[in-house]
Design a protein around this motif. Structure first.
Motif, PDB file in Angstrom:
ATOM      1  N   SER A   1       0.847  -1.204   0.000  1.00 23.05           N
ATOM      2  CA  SER A   1       0.000   0.000   0.000  1.00 23.05           C
ATOM      3  C   SER A   1       0.874   1.243   0.000  1.00 23.05           C
ATOM      4  N   GLU A   2       2.007   1.154   0.666  1.00 23.03           N
ATOM      5  CA  GLU A   2       2.940   2.291   0.643  1.00 23.03           C
ATOM      6  C   GLU A   2       3.427   2.524  -0.791  1.00 23.03           C
ATOM      7  N   VAL A   3       3.770   1.428  -1.479  1.00 26.96           N
ATOM      8  CA  VAL A   3       4.229   1.553  -2.867  1.00 26.96           C
ATOM      9  C   VAL A   3       3.100   2.098  -3.742  1.00 26.96           C
ATOM     10  N   ALA A   4       1.926   1.469  -3.648  1.00 21.86           N
ATOM     11  CA  ALA A   4       0.817   1.856  -4.535  1.00 21.86           C
ATOM     12  C   ALA A   4       0.366   3.284  -4.273  1.00 21.86           C
ATOM     13  N   GLY A   5       0.380   3.696  -3.020  1.00 27.27           N
ATOM     14  CA  GLY A   5      -0.010   5.062  -2.682  1.00 27.27           C
ATOM     15  C   GLY A   5       0.945   6.069  -3.308  1.00 27.27           C
ATOM     16  N   ARG A   6       2.228   5.812  -3.137  1.00 27.14           N
ATOM     17  CA  ARG A   6       3.217   6.743  -3.712  1.00 27.14           C
ATOM     18  C   ARG A   6       3.121   6.758  -5.233  1.00 27.14           C
ATOM     19  N   MET A   7       2.924   5.546  -5.807  1.00 28.60           N
ATOM     20  CA  MET A   7       2.808   5.480  -7.269  1.00 28.60           C
ATOM     21  C   MET A   7       1.550   6.179  -7.775  1.00 28.60           C
ATOM     22  N   ALA A   8       0.481   6.138  -6.981  1.00 31.93           N
ATOM     23  CA  ALA A   8      -0.811   6.664  -7.441  1.00 31.93           C
ATOM     24  C   ALA A   8      -0.679   8.132  -7.845  1.00 31.93           C
ATOM     25  N   SER A   9       0.040   8.905  -7.036  1.00 28.74           N
ATOM     26  CA  SER A   9       0.184  10.330  -7.355  1.00 28.74           C
ATOM     27  C   SER A   9       1.116  10.528  -8.544  1.00 28.74           C
ATOM     28  N   GLN A  10       2.157   9.691  -8.575  1.00 31.73           N
ATOM     29  CA  GLN A  10       3.130   9.771  -9.684  1.00 31.73           C
ATOM     30  C   GLN A  10       2.438   9.443 -11.017  1.00 31.73           C
ATOM     31  N   GLU A  11       1.647   8.359 -11.023  1.00 32.89           N
ATOM     32  CA  GLU A  11       0.938   7.958 -12.243  1.00 32.89           C
ATOM     33  C   GLU A  11      -0.151   8.978 -12.585  1.00 32.89           C
ATOM     34  N   GLY A  12      -0.867   9.399 -11.558  1.00 33.12           N
ATOM     35  CA  GLY A  12      -1.941  10.371 -11.774  1.00 33.12           C
ATOM     36  C   GLY A  12      -1.406  11.647 -12.396  1.00 33.12           C
ATOM     37  N   ALA A  13      -0.243  12.110 -11.903  1.00 36.62           N
ATOM     38  CA  ALA A  13       0.360  13.345 -12.434  1.00 36.62           C
ATOM     39  C   ALA A  13       0.675  13.167 -13.915  1.00 36.62           C
ATOM     40  N   LYS A  14       1.182  11.977 -14.264  1.00 32.69           N
ATOM     41  CA  LYS A  14       1.520  11.723 -15.671  1.00 32.69           C
ATOM     42  C   LYS A  14       0.260  11.752 -16.542  1.00 32.69           C
ATOM     43  N   PHE A  15      -0.808  11.100 -16.071  1.00 32.40           N
ATOM     44  CA  PHE A  15      -2.016  11.032 -16.908  1.00 32.40           C
ATOM     45  C   PHE A  15      -2.810  12.344 -16.918  1.00 32.40           C
ATOM     46  N   LEU A  16      -2.415  13.299 -16.089  1.00 29.37           N
ATOM     47  CA  LEU A  16      -3.013  14.638 -16.192  1.00 29.37           C
ATOM     48  C   LEU A  16      -2.451  15.391 -17.396  1.00 29.37           C
ATOM     49  N   GLU A  17      -1.340  14.883 -17.958  1.00 30.23           N
ATOM     50  CA  GLU A  17      -0.760  15.538 -19.143  1.00 30.23           C
ATOM     51  C   GLU A  17      -1.696  15.368 -20.336  1.00 30.23           C
ATOM     52  N   LYS A  18      -1.784  16.393 -21.153  1.00 35.87           N
ATOM     53  CA  LYS A  18      -2.708  16.380 -22.289  1.00 35.87           C
ATOM     54  C   LYS A  18      -2.470  15.197 -23.253  1.00 35.87           C
TER      55      LYS A  18
END
Ligand SMILES: NC(=O)C1=CN([C@@H]2O[C@H](COP(=O)(O)OP(=O)(O)OC[C@H]3O[C@@H](n4cnc5c(N)ncnc54)[C@H](O)[C@@H]3O)[C@@H](O)[C@H]2O)C=CC1
Ligand SMILES: CC(=O)C(=O)O
Ligand SMILES: [Mg+2]
Length: 370
Positions: free
Chosen positions: A134-151
């Motif tokens: 959960s620590e890994v997935a939580g940290r990744m969630a923001s990292q992945e989310g930030a990437k997919f916010l890109e146009k």
């Protein structure tokens, strides 16, 4: 006891359930370990290291399953593995039964003994074998989310942290447990404007104390969630009722209240997902859109960072594996209450209530099988 370590076969799942050091430890206790050829390669551990630690490298996966008294895995058995499970065999892995009736039925039918990492539970409610992932997935969630916010990735085209003179993105985190707090830390560290929602007031008080200035807390209920939707850029789904199907906190009709290109990351997808429109995806093809809202729903997020995840996972699973191997499952479960909570299915009986409830199946009290 003979312990088998198959190579994970889920898409882009590069973790392995046991390190060469774990083999050494089990061998010292008099156990034999069979490791499938190449099982550790994705995480950076090679056959020679396993062999040097005392393992036997197996080419034939059917033979490995057949010979093993206990199978240690990372992810739930997938369809090709169903016929390999057998009566009386301990299977120690993540199962997430409430998300799959087919898996629940297959494991029950096999009459094996399913001890699920994700429901091993300490007296204070801590889930020790889920926490590191959960620590890994939580940290990744923001990292992945930030990437997919890109146009170009389909998102709104907002930079998570903003820049001087331009506001950062608004991030809503549903569930302030291990995933939630780790997601919030990374999103806040990148400069996002974060709101964590939970139904536990003690948890919200704790988060209010320890989180940085750009993290707010809010009580989780439908009205509060709806009030956020028009302004939010990213939503991270991180709720859990242990062992049970996740509640749908974002329903289909709510998507129309969001901005186009909002990104939803449903980390709770392994328990069925906490957004109504979520369906499991893989690292190969992690996102899809519904009503112009991007959904990221990878059920094995930690599989993409196997070096970190394998070390984190095996740190916590090995002591329990040693107990199971030394004492046998019944004695180990009688002696260690937290491990007892891990037993979900044994000899066709569902002994973990939320799983039985998820599918309206018959529930058997654990005392009847121990
Ligand atoms: N997709 C993936 O690769 C991975 C998924 N997970 C999953 O992430 C989920 C969260 O796990 P953890 O953070 O470890 O659980 P946790 O138990 O630490 O936290 C869950 C939090 O949700 C809160 N909650 C429950 N109902 C709520 C509601 N209606 N609204 C708001 N909050 C609510 C609880 O009070 C608790 O604070 C689990 O389903 C877990 O299996 C974990 C690791 C990897
Ligand atoms: C917890 C979980 O589902 C995972 O690590 O893949
Ligand atoms: Mg998962």
């Amino acid at each position: 006891m003979i312990i088998g370590v198959p190579k994970e076969i889920k898409t882009h799942e590069n973790r392995v359930s046991l390190l060469p050091g774990g083999v050494l430890k089990l061998a010292k206790h008099g156990h034999e370990v069979l490791v499938e050829q190449g099982a550790g390669e994705g995480s950076g551990f090679f056959d020679k290291q396993y062999e040097d630690s005392g393992a036997t490298i197996m080419e034939d996966i059917d033979e490995l399953w057949e010979q093993s008294d206990m199978i240690m895995k990372v992810k739930e058995p997938i369809e090709v593995e169903y016929p390999r499970m057998r009566e009386g065999q301990i299977i120690f892995t993540y199962f997430h039964f409430a998300a799959s009736e087919a898996l629940t039925e297959a494991v029950a039918k096999s009459r094996s003994i399913a001890i699920a990492y994700e429901t091993v539970e300490e007296e204070d409610g801590t889930l020790p074998l889920l926490v590191p992932m959960s620590e890994v997935a939580g940290r990744m969630a923001s990292q992945e989310g930030a990437k997919f916010l890109e146009k170009p990735e389909g998102g709104r085209g907002i930079l998570l942290g903003g820049i001087p003179g331009v506001k950062p993105a608004n991030v809503m985190v549903l569930g302030g447990g291990i995933v939630g707090v780790n997601a919030a830390k990374i999103a806040a560290g990148m400069g996002g404007n974060v709101t964590i929602m939970d139904i536990s007031m003690p948890r919200l008080r704790y988060l209010d104390d320890v989180m940085s200035k750009n993290v707010d807390t809010m009580f989780s209920n439908e009205a509060n969630i709806r009030s956020m939707l028009p302004h939010v850029d990213m939503i991270i789904g991180a709720v859990l009722k242990p062992g049970a199907k996740a509640p749908h906190l974002i329903t289909r009709d709510m998507l129309s209240e969001m901005q186009k290109g909002t990104v939803l990351v449903d980390v709770a997808i392994d328990q069925g997902g906490c957004f109504e429109t979520s369906k499991p995806t893989t690292h190969d093809n992690p996102v899809y859109k519904v009503d112009d809202v991007v959904h990221y729903c990878v059920a094995n997020m930690p599989g993409a960072v196997p070096y970190t995840s394998t070390l984190g996972l095996t740190n916590v699973t090995l002591p329990y594996a040693v107990s199971l191997a030394n004492k046998g499952w019944k004695q180990a479960l009688k002696d260690e209450e937290e491990l007892q909570k891990g037993l979900n299915i044994v000899d066709e009986k569902i002994v973990y209530k939320p799983v039985a409830e998820a599918f309206d199946m018959e529930y058997t009290a654990i005392e009847e099988v121990l």
